[in-house]
Scaffold this active site. Structure first.
Site, PDB file in Angstrom:
ATOM      1  N   HIS A 239      68.602  20.632  70.406  1.00 57.30           N
ATOM      2  CA  HIS A 239      68.770  21.827  69.568  1.00 57.30           C
ATOM      3  C   HIS A 239      68.841  21.469  68.087  1.00 57.30           C
ATOM      4  O   HIS A 239      68.592  22.320  67.233  1.00 57.30           O
ATOM      5  CB  HIS A 239      69.972  22.661  70.025  1.00 57.30           C
ATOM      6  CG  HIS A 239      71.325  22.144  69.682  1.00 57.30           C
ATOM      7  ND1 HIS A 239      72.115  21.450  70.569  1.00 57.30           N
ATOM      8  CD2 HIS A 239      72.062  22.240  68.543  1.00 57.30           C
ATOM      9  CE1 HIS A 239      73.267  21.148  70.003  1.00 57.30           C
ATOM     10  NE2 HIS A 239      73.265  21.609  68.766  1.00 57.30           N
TER      11      HIS A 239
ATOM     12  N   SER B  13      77.101  18.111  66.618  1.00 60.43           N
ATOM     13  CA  SER B  13      75.982  18.115  67.556  1.00 60.43           C
ATOM     14  C   SER B  13      75.086  16.910  67.290  1.00 60.43           C
ATOM     15  O   SER B  13      74.655  16.687  66.164  1.00 60.43           O
ATOM     16  CB  SER B  13      75.161  19.392  67.404  1.00 60.43           C
ATOM     17  OG  SER B  13      75.869  20.503  67.860  1.00 60.43           O
TER      18      SER B  13
ATOM     19  N   ASP C 207      70.171  17.753  76.506  1.00 61.18           N
ATOM     20  CA  ASP C 207      70.062  18.184  75.111  1.00 61.18           C
ATOM     21  C   ASP C 207      69.860  16.980  74.186  1.00 61.18           C
ATOM     22  O   ASP C 207      70.789  16.525  73.518  1.00 61.18           O
ATOM     23  CB  ASP C 207      71.330  18.959  74.724  1.00 61.18           C
ATOM     24  CG  ASP C 207      71.165  19.768  73.446  1.00 61.18           C
ATOM     25  OD1 ASP C 207      70.179  19.533  72.727  1.00 61.18           O
ATOM     26  OD2 ASP C 207      72.023  20.623  73.165  1.00 61.18           O
TER      27      ASP C 207
END
Length: 720
Positions: A86, A651, A222
Site C-alpha cells: 500500500h 507502514s 502487504d
C-alpha cells in the site's frame, strides 16, 4: 549539552517508572541512556552503537522514509528496498495501464534493466540528529505574543538549517517536541532515482481489502520492492541510465527462524502523528464533531468514486490510490470514535487533568499554570462547530478535483499572465507541471458527481457554523441539490478539463478567470476554509500557549510520566514482543499471534474483489510446496502480531529480532487498539506484520523471481 543530558537523566531517574516496554516511540540518540538496558532484558543482542551511530554504519542507515509518508528498509548491498504494497500503491498504479495492469497482475523485474522508474518517488536517509532546545528557547520569553514567539523561533530554525545542510547536500529539519518545550534538528539525504523491482498482484498485496483493513486475523501479503539508484560515486542524482544501484552503508540480513510468543521485536520507522497529550475536551471534540464529519465526507467521496471505478478499468487505475487512502482513513476515524468511546478515554483524561489543575493552582504554580485548563476547555467549546464544518469542507477538497483545483490553477494563471514574456518562460514549466498534476488522473463524469454530492452534504450538515457565502447563496437557490448547479458550472468553465485549460492559454482572457463559475465556487470554499476572524486568532494564540504550558506543567508535576515525544514523522524506535490476542475461532493458528496459508485459503472467494486469489498460489498451497519458508511445525506463515507501539507512517517498517535481523514488515494495527494515537492500551494494542517468510515465498515460489531472493542475505549464510 552535557549539563542538559545529566539533568535529563537525573529527572528521569526520579520519575515513577510506569511506561511499559511495549509503549513508546523513542529517539535513537537516547537509546543508550533511556532504553538499552531494558531492551537487553527483553532480548536485544545489539549495542546502542550498532543501532545508532553517527561515525559508523548502524541500523539507522538501513531504514528510510519512503516517499514522505511511509517507511522502508534496505535489504541488499545493491540498494534493494522493501516496503508495503500500500506504500508503493500509487507508484505501481502510475506505471500501470488497462492493458498492462501491474496492480492487478503484479510485476517482477527479471534483471535491473527491467526495473521501472515512476515519475516522482524518493527515499530519505537519516544522517544524524541533535538537541537545540536551549539555543532556540533562549530566543523567546513569556512576555512575547505567540506571533512574536513563532517569528523568533522560525528565524533561529532557518539559521540552524542553513548551518547544517552543507551547501545544500543535506535536507535539515528542526522540529518541536512536547508541544514546543523542546527542539531537535534532523539531517537527511534524499535519493530521487527509485525504481520498481517487484510487486505481488493486489489479490495478494491487498488481500481482504477494506473488509479486513484494521482487523485481525489478517492474511495480507502487504509488500512491494524497489531499488535506490545513485551516480557512480554513490551520491543522489536525478534519473539517468548512467546511474548505478546504491551501495548502502548498511542493509538488513533476513531471518527464516520465525517467531514465537514473547520473542523480542523491534521496529524502526517514521511514525506520522500521535496526540497523547491531547486534552479531554479535544478528544471529545473529535469524537462528537470532527471525526463523524470526516467519516461521512470520506464515505460520500468513496461511494461516488466506486460507481465509476467499477465500470472502467482505466478509471479504476486513475483513482485507485485516492480511493485506498480515503478508505483507510474512513475506517480509521470510525474506529477511533468507537474505541475512544468504549475505552472512556475522555473520562480518563479528565481525571488526570483534575489532578494537574489541583497542582497548577497551588500558590507557587498558579501564576503560570493556574488558568491553563480553563483556557483549553474554553477553546474547544468555542471551536466545536468550526471543527465539524472544517472536516466536511476538508473532505470535499480532498475527494474532488473540482474543490481545490480551479482556485489553485486560476490563481497561478492570473499570476502567470501578469508577468512579462521572459518571466512567463521561467514560470511555464512549473505551471505545466501543476496542470499535469491536476488532470493527469482525472475523469470528468466522476469528478462532477463527487463535487455535487459533497456540496449537498456540506450545505446540509455544516450550516450551523456558517457556510461559505457563495454556497449559502446557491443552496437557497437550488434548495440543497447542487447537481444542476455543478453541471452548469462545468459546462461553462475553462477548468472543466485539461484541454479547455490549454485552449484558454492559447487565447487567454485573464480577466474572465475571476468570473469563471468553477473558480468562483472553488475560491469561495478555499477562502472559507482558510478564514480566521480576529476572535479565532486570539483563541488560537491563547490555546497554543496554554497547551504548551499544560505539557510542561504535567511533566514538571509528574501528572503525566510519558518520557517520549509524540510522533511527528521523525525516525523512532519501538520495542516489545510477539504477543497473542485472546483465542479467536476465525483463526486456525494454534496461538492467536500468527496466521497461516490454511486460513488464507479459507477466506478465498473466486472472483470477489477483496478475497480472490491467484490460481498459482492455490496450486502451490495444494501441493504444499512451501520450500524452506515453511515453519518448523509445517505450516506456511502469513502474518503475525507484536505489541510494538506504532502509528501511520510506520507502514513498511522493518520488524527486527534481537540480532537486528529482519523477521517481518509492519503494515497495520488492530481495530481494538486503534485509539493508540491518543492513549496506548497495553492490553489490546497490536501491530500486524507480514512474516518475512511469506514475503520470500511469494517472490521465490509464486513469482519465480529467485534472482531477487538471491540478492538478499539470509542470516544463516553469515554473509553480512
Amino acid at each position: 549539552m552535557k549539563k542538559f543530558i545529566f539533568a535529563l537523566i537525573a529527572g528521569i531517574m526520579l520519575m515513577p517508572i510506569s511506561v511499559k516496554a511495549d509503549e513508546g516511540m523513542w529517539f535513537l540518540m537516547f537509546i543508550e541512556r533511556l532504553n538499552h538496558r531494558d531492551m537487553e532484558k527483553e532480548g536485544l543482542q545489539l549495542t546502542s552503537e550498532e543501532i545508532y551511530s553517527i561515525n559508523h554504519s548502524s541500523l539507522k542507515d538501513a531504514v528510510v522514509q519512503f516517499n514522505g509518508g511511509c517507511t522502508a528498509e534496505i535489504v541488499s548491498k545493491e540498494g534493494l528496498v522493501l516496503t508495503n504494497h500500500h506504500c508503493g500503491y500509487s507508484a505501481i498504479a502510475e506505471l500501470s495501464t488497462a492493458e498492462q495492469n501491474y496492480l492487478k497482475d503484479g510485476f517482477w523485474a527479471k534483471d535491473k534493466t527491467a526495473e521501472m522508474k515512476p515519475k516522482s518517488l524518493y527515499v530519505r536517509f537519516f544522517v544524524r540528529m541533535d538537541d537545540v532546545s536551549k539555543r532556540i528557547l533562549s530566543k523567546v520569553n513569556d512576555k512575547m505574543s505567540e506571533t512574536e514567539r513563532n517569528t523568533a523561533i522560525q528565524q533561529e530554525i532557518a539559521l540552524i538549517e542553513k548551518e547544517n545542510n552543507e551547501g545544500g547536500k543535506y535536507t535539515v529539519s528542526v522540529r518541536p517536541f512536547f508541544q514546543g518545550n523542546e527542539y531537535y534538528y534532523f539531517v537527511y539525504q534524499d535519493y530521487k532515482d527509485v525504481r520498481l523491482v517487484g510487486t505481488p498482484p493486489e489479490s495478494i498485496g491487498k488481500f481482504g481489502g477494506d473488509t479486513d483493513n484494521w482487523e485481525w486475523p489478517r492474511h495480507t501479503g502487504d509488500f512491494s520492492m524497489f531499488r535506490v539508484y545513485a551516480d557512480k560515486d554513490g551520491n543522489p542524482a536525478e534519473y539517468s541510465k548512467e546511474n548505478v544501484p546504491l551501495n548502502p552503508k548498511h542493509y538488513l540480513p533476513i531471518s527464516l527462524d520465525g517467531v514465537k510468543e514473547n520473542d523480542f521485536a523491534m521496529i524502526l520507522g517514521y511514525p506520522g502523528r500521535t496526540n497523547r497529550w491531547m486534552p479531554a475536551s479535544g478528544i471529545e471534540q473529535n469524537i462528537k464533531f470532527a471525526y463523524p464529519a470526516w467519516v461521512e465526507g470520506a464515505k460520500t467521496g468513496m461511494d461516488q468514486m466506486k460507481v465509476y471505478m467499477n465500470k472502467d478499468a482505466t478509471v479504476r487505475l486513475q483513482y485507485a490510490s485516492k480511493y485506498a487512502s480515503t478508505a483507510n482513513y474512513w475506517k480509521n476515524r470510525q474506529g477511533m470514535i468507537d474505541a475512544l468511546t468504549k475505552a472512556g478515554t475522555v473520562g480518563t483524561k479528565n481525571k488526570q487533568e483534575i489532578k494537574f489543575n489541583d497542582w497548577a493552582n497551588k500558590p507557587e504554580n498558579k501564576e503560570k499554570y493556574g488558568s491553563v485548563m480553563a483556557i483549553i476547555k474554553d477553546y474547544y467549546t468555542k471551536t466545536n462547530l468550526k471543527s465539524r464544518h472544517d472536516n466536511y469542507l476538508s473532505q470535499l477538497m480532498r475527494t474532488t478535483t473540482f474543490g481545490p483545483a480551479p482556485a489553485n490553477l486560476g490563481n497561478a494563471l492570473m499570476a502567470y499572465f501578469k508577468e512579462n514574456e521572459a518571466k512567463r518562460a521561467e514560470m511555464l514549466p512549473k505551471l505545466n507541471g501543476l496542470i499535469e498534476a491536476i488532470y493527469g488522473k482525472f475523469y470528468a463524469p466522476l469528478e462532477k458527481d463527487i463535487f455535487a454530492a459533497q456540496l449537498n452534504l456540506y450545505a446540509a450538515k455544516a450550516s450551523e457554523y456558517g457556510l461559505s457565502p457563495m454556497i449559502a447563496k446557491l443552496n437557497q437557490e437550488n434548495k440543497g441539490n447542487f447537481t444542476a448547479t455543478v453541471n452548469d458550472a462545468v459546462s461553462k468553465s475553462i477548468f472543466a478539463s485539461k484541454e479547455s485549460v490549454l485552449a484558454f492559454m492559447k487565447d487567454p482572457k485573464p480577466e474572465t478567470i475571476v468570473t469563471d463559475p468553477l473558480y468562483v465556487i472553488s475560491n469561495d470554499l478555499a477562502t472559507k476554509l482558510r478564514a480566521k476572524s480576529e476572535e479565532q486568532k486570539q483563541l488560537d494564540d491563547a490555546f497554543e500557549k496554554a497547551y504548551r504550558n499544560m505539557v510542561e506543567g504535567m511533566r514538571e508535576s509528574k501528572t503525566n510520566v510519558i518520557q517520549y515525544p509524540d510522533a511527528n514523522s521523525t525516525l523512532r524506535l519501538s520495542y516489545g514482543k510477539v504477543l497473542a490476542l485472546p483465542k479467536d475461532k476465525r483463526n486456525d493458528a494454534t496461538i492467536n499471534n500468527y496466521t497461516t496459508m490454511t486460513g488464507l485459503v479459507k477466506k478465498y472467494k473466486a472472483g470477489d474483489q477483496e478475497f480472490d486469489l491467484p490460481a498459482r498460489l492455490l496450486e502451490l498451497n495444494n501441493a504444499k510446496d512451501f520450500g524452506k519458508y515453511a515453519d518448523k511445525a509445517g505450516y506456511m506463515p502469513v502474518n503475525f502480531l507484536t505489541d510494538n507501539d506504532i502509528t501511520g507512517g510506520n507502514s513498511g517498517s522493518p520488524v527486527l529480532n534481537g540480532k537486528g535481523e529482519l523477521i517481518g514488515i509492519a503494515f497495520d494495527g488492530n481495530i481494538e487498539g486503534i485509539a493508540g494515537d491518543v492513549i496506548f492500551d497495553k492490553k489490546l494494542q497490536r501491530t500486524i506484520n507480514v512474516d518475512i517468510r511469506y514475503v520470500l515465498w511469494i517472490i521465490d515460489k509464486y513469482a519465480g523471481a529467485k534472482n531477487i531472493v538471491d540478492e538478499m542475505t539470509i542470516a544463516t549464510d553469515n554473509l553480512n
